[in-house]
Design a protein around this motif. Structure first.
Motif, PDB file in Angstrom:
ATOM      1  N   VAL A  22      46.402  35.095  37.762  1.00  0.00           N
ATOM      2  CA  VAL A  22      45.246  34.214  37.533  1.00  0.00           C
ATOM      3  C   VAL A  22      44.156  34.970  36.787  1.00  0.00           C
ATOM      4  CG1 VAL A  22      43.424  32.857  38.645  1.00  0.00           C
ATOM      5  CG2 VAL A  22      45.765  32.787  39.549  1.00  0.00           C
ATOM      6  N   LEU A  23      43.904  36.229  37.193  1.00  0.00           N
ATOM      7  CA  LEU A  23      42.903  37.041  36.499  1.00  0.00           C
ATOM      8  C   LEU A  23      43.325  37.311  35.063  1.00  0.00           C
ATOM      9  CD1 LEU A  23      40.289  38.655  36.541  1.00  0.00           C
ATOM     10  CD2 LEU A  23      41.562  40.594  37.489  1.00  0.00           C
ATOM     11  N   ARG A  24      44.617  37.564  34.844  1.00  0.00           N
ATOM     12  CA  ARG A  24      45.102  37.792  33.474  1.00  0.00           C
ATOM     13  C   ARG A  24      44.906  36.548  32.612  1.00  0.00           C
ATOM     14  NH1 ARG A  24      49.182  40.874  36.100  1.00  0.00           N
ATOM     15  NH2 ARG A  24      50.661  39.133  36.089  1.00  0.00           N
ATOM     16  N   ALA A  25      45.039  35.377  33.202  1.00  0.00           N
ATOM     17  CA  ALA A  25      44.815  34.136  32.456  1.00  0.00           C
ATOM     18  C   ALA A  25      43.356  34.030  32.028  1.00  0.00           C
ATOM     19  CB  ALA A  25      45.199  32.929  33.311  1.00  0.00           C
ATOM     20  N   ILE A  26      42.446  34.390  32.933  1.00  0.00           N
ATOM     21  CA  ILE A  26      41.009  34.360  32.607  1.00  0.00           C
ATOM     22  C   ILE A  26      40.708  35.303  31.451  1.00  0.00           C
ATOM     23  CG2 ILE A  26      38.705  34.964  33.462  1.00  0.00           C
ATOM     24  CD1 ILE A  26      39.650  34.076  36.263  1.00  0.00           C
ATOM     25  N   GLU A  27      41.199  36.540  31.558  1.00  0.00           N
ATOM     26  CA  GLU A  27      40.919  37.529  30.517  1.00  0.00           C
ATOM     27  C   GLU A  27      41.677  37.222  29.228  1.00  0.00           C
ATOM     28  OE1 GLU A  27      39.599  41.592  32.216  1.00  0.00           O
ATOM     29  OE2 GLU A  27      41.606  41.218  33.055  1.00  0.00           O
ATOM     30  N   GLY A  28      42.896  36.721  29.378  1.00  0.00           N
ATOM     31  CA  GLY A  28      43.703  36.404  28.201  1.00  0.00           C
ATOM     32  C   GLY A  28      43.103  35.300  27.353  1.00  0.00           C
ATOM     33  N   GLU A  29      42.343  34.417  27.993  1.00  0.00           N
ATOM     34  CA  GLU A  29      41.681  33.326  27.264  1.00  0.00           C
ATOM     35  C   GLU A  29      40.280  33.708  26.808  1.00  0.00           C
ATOM     36  OE1 GLU A  29      42.864  30.443  26.277  1.00  0.00           O
ATOM     37  OE2 GLU A  29      44.847  30.753  27.141  1.00  0.00           O
ATOM     38  N   GLY A  30      39.907  34.974  27.010  1.00  0.00           N
ATOM     39  CA  GLY A  30      38.608  35.456  26.546  1.00  0.00           C
ATOM     40  C   GLY A  30      37.429  34.920  27.331  1.00  0.00           C
ATOM     41  N   LEU A  31      37.636  34.596  28.608  1.00  0.00           N
ATOM     42  CA  LEU A  31      36.566  34.025  29.422  1.00  0.00           C
ATOM     43  C   LEU A  31      35.862  35.080  30.262  1.00  0.00           C
ATOM     44  CD1 LEU A  31      38.314  30.810  30.805  1.00  0.00           C
ATOM     45  CD2 LEU A  31      36.598  30.919  28.996  1.00  0.00           C
ATOM     46  N   THR A  32      34.612  34.834  30.568  1.00  0.00           N
ATOM     47  CA  THR A  32      33.868  35.605  31.540  1.00  0.00           C
ATOM     48  C   THR A  32      33.014  34.638  32.337  1.00  0.00           C
ATOM     49  OG1 THR A  32      32.512  37.557  31.929  1.00  0.00           O
ATOM     50  CG2 THR A  32      31.852  36.111  30.096  1.00  0.00           C
ATOM     51  N   ASN A  33      32.335  35.150  33.383  1.00  0.00           N
ATOM     52  CA  ASN A  33      31.558  34.296  34.289  1.00  0.00           C
ATOM     53  C   ASN A  33      32.398  33.104  34.730  1.00  0.00           C
ATOM     54  OD1 ASN A  33      29.680  36.154  33.202  1.00  0.00           O
ATOM     55  ND2 ASN A  33      28.006  34.755  33.644  1.00  0.00           N
ATOM     56  N   THR A  34      33.605  33.424  35.183  1.00  0.00           N
ATOM     57  CA  THR A  34      34.611  32.406  35.501  1.00  0.00           C
ATOM     58  C   THR A  34      35.276  32.702  36.841  1.00  0.00           C
ATOM     59  OG1 THR A  34      35.109  32.128  33.145  1.00  0.00           O
ATOM     60  CG2 THR A  34      36.758  31.329  34.713  1.00  0.00           C
ATOM     61  N   VAL A  35      35.470  31.658  37.642  1.00  0.00           N
ATOM     62  CA  VAL A  35      36.246  31.774  38.872  1.00  0.00           C
ATOM     63  C   VAL A  35      37.322  30.691  38.871  1.00  0.00           C
ATOM     64  CG1 VAL A  35      34.679  30.277  40.204  1.00  0.00           C
ATOM     65  CG2 VAL A  35      36.186  31.885  41.394  1.00  0.00           C
TER      66      VAL A  35
ATOM     67  N   ASP B  34      27.736  32.691  37.810  1.00  0.00           N
ATOM     68  CA  ASP B  34      26.884  33.731  37.233  1.00  0.00           C
ATOM     69  C   ASP B  34      26.528  34.830  38.231  1.00  0.00           C
ATOM     70  OD1 ASP B  34      26.646  32.595  34.586  1.00  0.00           O
ATOM     71  OD2 ASP B  34      25.408  31.039  35.493  1.00  0.00           O
ATOM     72  N   SER B  35      27.087  34.762  39.429  1.00  0.00           N
ATOM     73  CA  SER B  35      26.826  35.794  40.433  1.00  0.00           C
ATOM     74  C   SER B  35      27.961  35.796  41.445  1.00  0.00           C
ATOM     75  CB  SER B  35      25.498  35.528  41.159  1.00  0.00           C
ATOM     76  OG  SER B  35      25.593  34.353  41.956  1.00  0.00           O
ATOM     77  N   GLU B  36      28.067  36.907  42.188  1.00  0.00           N
ATOM     78  CA  GLU B  36      29.091  36.979  43.230  1.00  0.00           C
ATOM     79  C   GLU B  36      28.795  35.993  44.363  1.00  0.00           C
ATOM     80  OE1 GLU B  36      31.178  41.111  43.643  1.00  0.00           O
ATOM     81  OE2 GLU B  36      29.016  41.475  43.523  1.00  0.00           O
ATOM     82  N   GLU B  37      27.537  35.681  44.567  1.00  0.00           N
ATOM     83  CA  GLU B  37      27.184  34.687  45.576  1.00  0.00           C
ATOM     84  C   GLU B  37      27.752  33.318  45.197  1.00  0.00           C
ATOM     85  OE1 GLU B  37      23.267  32.657  47.722  1.00  0.00           O
ATOM     86  OE2 GLU B  37      23.007  34.204  46.192  1.00  0.00           O
ATOM     87  N   GLU B  38      27.651  32.954  43.914  1.00  0.00           N
ATOM     88  CA  GLU B  38      28.217  31.691  43.456  1.00  0.00           C
ATOM     89  C   GLU B  38      29.736  31.703  43.583  1.00  0.00           C
ATOM     90  OE1 GLU B  38      26.885  30.598  39.569  1.00  0.00           O
ATOM     91  OE2 GLU B  38      24.774  30.755  40.088  1.00  0.00           O
ATOM     92  N   VAL B  39      30.348  32.860  43.339  1.00  0.00           N
ATOM     93  CA  VAL B  39      31.804  32.998  43.496  1.00  0.00           C
ATOM     94  C   VAL B  39      32.202  32.698  44.930  1.00  0.00           C
ATOM     95  CG1 VAL B  39      33.708  34.642  43.565  1.00  0.00           C
ATOM     96  CG2 VAL B  39      32.165  34.631  41.615  1.00  0.00           C
ATOM     97  N   ARG B  40      31.513  33.342  45.875  1.00  0.00           N
ATOM     98  CA  ARG B  40      31.844  33.161  47.293  1.00  0.00           C
ATOM     99  C   ARG B  40      31.696  31.707  47.726  1.00  0.00           C
ATOM    100  NH1 ARG B  40      29.293  38.269  47.623  1.00  0.00           N
ATOM    101  NH2 ARG B  40      27.266  37.305  48.029  1.00  0.00           N
ATOM    102  N   LYS B  41      30.624  31.062  47.274  1.00  0.00           N
ATOM    103  CA  LYS B  41      30.406  29.662  47.646  1.00  0.00           C
ATOM    104  C   LYS B  41      31.520  28.771  47.111  1.00  0.00           C
ATOM    105  CE  LYS B  41      25.352  29.706  48.034  1.00  0.00           C
ATOM    106  NZ  LYS B  41      24.069  29.194  47.459  1.00  0.00           N
TER     107      LYS B  41
END
Length: 208
Positions: A83-96, A31-38
């Motif tokens: 990998v990013l296209r897979a995230i968007e292609g599956e309709g996901l957000t708040n996803t790493v 839910d945040s870039e900080e969580e992404v980095r961790k």
């Protein structure tokens, strides 16, 4: 209930083999870039001896969405973007997603890399499953003490959730969460019922 999006249902790891290379796909809600980095740093630490730790993420929706992908030493555009296209292609957000590769000695070529990284990401998404997310506006309502009852009453009428009530000098600050579709009407009604003795402002967005 506001606009609905999807996020990974649970954090999982999958393994995908292509020729002699082994790909580990790790996915999580963030839910945040900080969580992404961790999350990315944790995977890189776990698989510090890997050939590549490719990553991509998306947070939010629309024009304000945060999106990023990293090839981590693979040929440009061959790994992170799929990998990013897979995230968007599956309709996901708040996803790493981090796809870790251990090179087995056989080169896959650009097309082979695109398929391998994309397939690993989609496999991780499938294994994780999807969970609905509803976008809500976080708003602050500033008013006088004698109008607090009106604010609380309309908050209930518009099915919002009160997060906090704070007292500042001679005013009250109510923080709440509301369906974006109701925001403008809620604001207009409060202005009318309080004789314009209220200030309503959006302070952020949350996904629940």
């Amino acid at each position: 209930m506001g606009k609905v999006f999807f996020t990974p249902d649970r954090q999982v790891e999958v393994v995908y083999k292509v020729k002699d290379s082994k790909f580990y796909g790790n996915i999580s809600r963030v839910d945040s870039e900080e969580e992404v980095r961790k999350f990315i740093n944790n995977i890189k630490s776990t698989y510090h001896d890997a050939t590549h730790n490719v990553s991509a993420y998306k947070i939010g929706e629309g024009d304000r969405a945060l999106k990023y992908s990293d090839d981590d030493g693979e040929p440009a555009g061959s790994s992170g973007p799929p990998v990013l296209r897979a995230i968007e292609g599956e309709g996901l957000t708040n996803t790493v997603i981090v796809v870790t590769r251990y090179f087995g000695g056989t080169k896959l070529g650009i097309g082979g890399l695109i398929r391998a990284y994309g397939n690993t990401a989609r496999l991780a998404i499938k294994e994780s499953g999807k969970k609905k997310l509803t976008l809500q506006y976080k708003i602050k309502v500033l008013t006088n003490y004698d109008k607090l009852g009106t604010v609380l009453g309309q908050s209930e009428a518009f099915h919002s959730r009160i997060l906090s009530t704070e007292y500042e000098n001679d005013r009250v600050v109510v923080t709440l969460r509301i369906n974006p579709d109701f925001f403008t009407k809620f604001k207009d009604v409060l202005i009318e019922l309080t004789g314009n003795r209220v200030e309503v402002k959006k302070s952020g967005e949350v996904y629940i």
